[in-house]
Scaffold this active site. Sequence first.
Site, PDB file in Angstrom:
ATOM      1  N   GLU A 161      31.178  90.366   7.300  1.00  0.00           N
ATOM      2  CA  GLU A 161      31.988  90.395   8.516  1.00  0.00           C
ATOM      3  C   GLU A 161      33.184  89.468   8.384  1.00  0.00           C
ATOM      4  O   GLU A 161      34.277  89.794   8.847  1.00  0.00           O
ATOM      5  CB  GLU A 161      31.132  89.981   9.723  1.00  0.00           C
ATOM      6  CG  GLU A 161      31.842  90.117  11.068  1.00  0.00           C
ATOM      7  CD  GLU A 161      32.628  88.887  11.484  1.00  0.00           C
ATOM      8  OE1 GLU A 161      33.436  88.998  12.429  1.00  0.00           O
ATOM      9  OE2 GLU A 161      32.467  87.801  10.861  1.00  0.00           O
ATOM     10  N   GLU A 162      32.986  88.317   7.742  1.00  0.00           N
ATOM     11  CA  GLU A 162      34.004  87.274   7.755  1.00  0.00           C
ATOM     12  C   GLU A 162      35.298  87.651   7.047  1.00  0.00           C
ATOM     13  O   GLU A 162      36.377  87.296   7.499  1.00  0.00           O
ATOM     14  CB  GLU A 162      33.448  85.983   7.145  1.00  0.00           C
ATOM     15  CG  GLU A 162      32.371  85.300   7.972  1.00  0.00           C
ATOM     16  CD  GLU A 162      32.869  84.735   9.283  1.00  0.00           C
ATOM     17  OE1 GLU A 162      34.058  84.931   9.613  1.00  0.00           O
ATOM     18  OE2 GLU A 162      32.069  84.105   9.990  1.00  0.00           O
ATOM     19  N   HIS A 179      25.882  89.069  11.604  1.00  0.00           N
ATOM     20  CA  HIS A 179      26.332  89.149  10.205  1.00  0.00           C
ATOM     21  C   HIS A 179      25.707  88.040   9.364  1.00  0.00           C
ATOM     22  O   HIS A 179      25.696  86.870   9.754  1.00  0.00           O
ATOM     23  CB  HIS A 179      27.858  89.171  10.090  1.00  0.00           C
ATOM     24  CG  HIS A 179      28.585  87.961  10.551  1.00  0.00           C
ATOM     25  ND1 HIS A 179      28.802  86.859   9.748  1.00  0.00           N
ATOM     26  CD2 HIS A 179      29.182  87.670  11.728  1.00  0.00           C
ATOM     27  CE1 HIS A 179      29.502  85.953  10.410  1.00  0.00           C
ATOM     28  NE2 HIS A 179      29.736  86.408  11.617  1.00  0.00           N
ATOM     29  N   ASP A 181      27.226  87.324  17.912  1.00  0.00           N
ATOM     30  CA  ASP A 181      28.133  86.660  16.970  1.00  0.00           C
ATOM     31  C   ASP A 181      29.054  85.700  17.715  1.00  0.00           C
ATOM     32  O   ASP A 181      30.257  85.692  17.514  1.00  0.00           O
ATOM     33  CB  ASP A 181      28.952  87.697  16.194  1.00  0.00           C
ATOM     34  CG  ASP A 181      29.817  87.060  15.109  1.00  0.00           C
ATOM     35  OD1 ASP A 181      29.547  85.897  14.743  1.00  0.00           O
ATOM     36  OD2 ASP A 181      30.769  87.713  14.647  1.00  0.00           O
ATOM     37  N   HIS A 230      33.800  78.124  11.548  1.00  0.00           N
ATOM     38  CA  HIS A 230      34.424  78.151  10.215  1.00  0.00           C
ATOM     39  C   HIS A 230      34.676  76.761   9.630  1.00  0.00           C
ATOM     40  O   HIS A 230      35.539  76.597   8.766  1.00  0.00           O
ATOM     41  CB  HIS A 230      35.750  78.920  10.239  1.00  0.00           C
ATOM     42  CG  HIS A 230      35.625  80.355  10.599  1.00  0.00           C
ATOM     43  ND1 HIS A 230      36.724  81.186  10.768  1.00  0.00           N
ATOM     44  CD2 HIS A 230      34.535  81.131  10.834  1.00  0.00           C
ATOM     45  CE1 HIS A 230      36.312  82.399  11.085  1.00  0.00           C
ATOM     46  NE2 HIS A 230      34.983  82.383  11.134  1.00  0.00           N
TER      47      HIS A 230
END
Length: 466
Positions: A327-328, A281, A355, A425
């Site tokens: 995607e997030e 992604h 990923d 993240h």
Amino acid sequence: MINRQILFLLFFLPFIGISQSEDEKQLKEIYTTSLTNGESYNWLSYLSNQIGGRLSGSFNAEQAVNYTKAELDSLGLDRVWLQPVMVPKWTRGIKEFSYLENAPGETTNLDICALGGSVATPSGGLKASVIEVKGIEELEALGEEKIKGKIVFFNRPMQADLIQTFEAYGGCVDQRYSGAAEAAKYGAVGVMVRSMNLRLDNYPHTGSMSYGDLPVEKRIPAAAISTNGAEMLSTVLALNKDVKLYFRQTCKVFPDVQSYNVIGEIKGSEFPNEIITVGGHLDSWDLGDGSHDDGAGCVQSMEVLRLLKETGYKPKRTIRVVLFMNEENGLRGATKYAEVAKEKGEYHVFALESDAGGFTPRGFSFDCDEANFAQITSWKSLFKPYLIHYFEQGGSGADVGPLKGNGTVLAGLRPDSQRYFDHHHAENDTFEHVNKRELELGAATMASLVYLIDKYGTVQASNIKG
């Protein structure tokens, strides 16, 4: 009379040996090319250092689309295109601020960040008493009487004794995703969530959250607190239940905007209607530059096509790279790609996703039936020289998930994950934390599996020959 099976083996074993030798040679060439003449690290450097974090709907995400399309164009693929997709747009605003107030005028600053999709606090910030829980299930037992008017502090850590760190992540991520929606039902005014991180440090980790069907006027602000901050807050609360927590964030949700999946392909020479997809992604969170999550997966996927071309391999099936958008915080790119594939009647025989970071590759997980898994595991000896040993059924990846069905074999690259959630993240998901050699080994490992799938097909595809 000689048994027919013996005759079969005597006749075909030499050819099996020749094929094995050819495969060993091709894998060797793939790994050598990636490690001595790779492009994945250079591509990642540009994405990370020149563009940076690529939040869906942002200018940086738009730059990443343009950059990766141009790079795919330069590879001389048979086709490169952009697939439009509407994505959510959320902005963080100015840097968040928080402190713990032990007594009037006596404060300690805390490291926090807003969760993706959260509403803002009031302009002057929010200050309230805190109630600590270990999970969503505790809210009902406490009830509105103990929760109303307070900030709920979700403090369930990732389970440290689980070797599979993604299992540990899955065991506590519900408090981040649904905690605000659930706490609001009991009158909470905000939530603070312990970061999904196995390490104790000062980096708060963001991530997606949802209010479900909660009306806009009832939505409460949600933030993540660093693991060190969570430990301190829990300790202070154990000593003094009357402390106050203050935080301020100015995030905002905007209407959806248009973005794109970036797609490139090499047309198959024998079975062009059988599609092998490999991808990652392109979007990321905005705190770091998204090098591990998921710039690494994107450049590795691009490198798969380049390595096959560079080594002179002519695919039998159509091999396609897809850099998925969003995607997030929505999975819109993956959903759109699968929708268009279904509308066009495309037949995907295999889809591989990277990923899980750019760390040392260990192997793959597969979402497939027993027949296909048996065929894939028969190739393990080819990967052994590269220390690739992990071939397990169960799970693939979020972006290839919507392609499930019709016999499609789904897979996910599985790197060593012990350090992944140190960066996931967070502000320290940056380029300097990616090792060039590990990244290139991952790209070669993916290209090798794609080569074998292309050469031998999947069990269902080999029976169709479409």
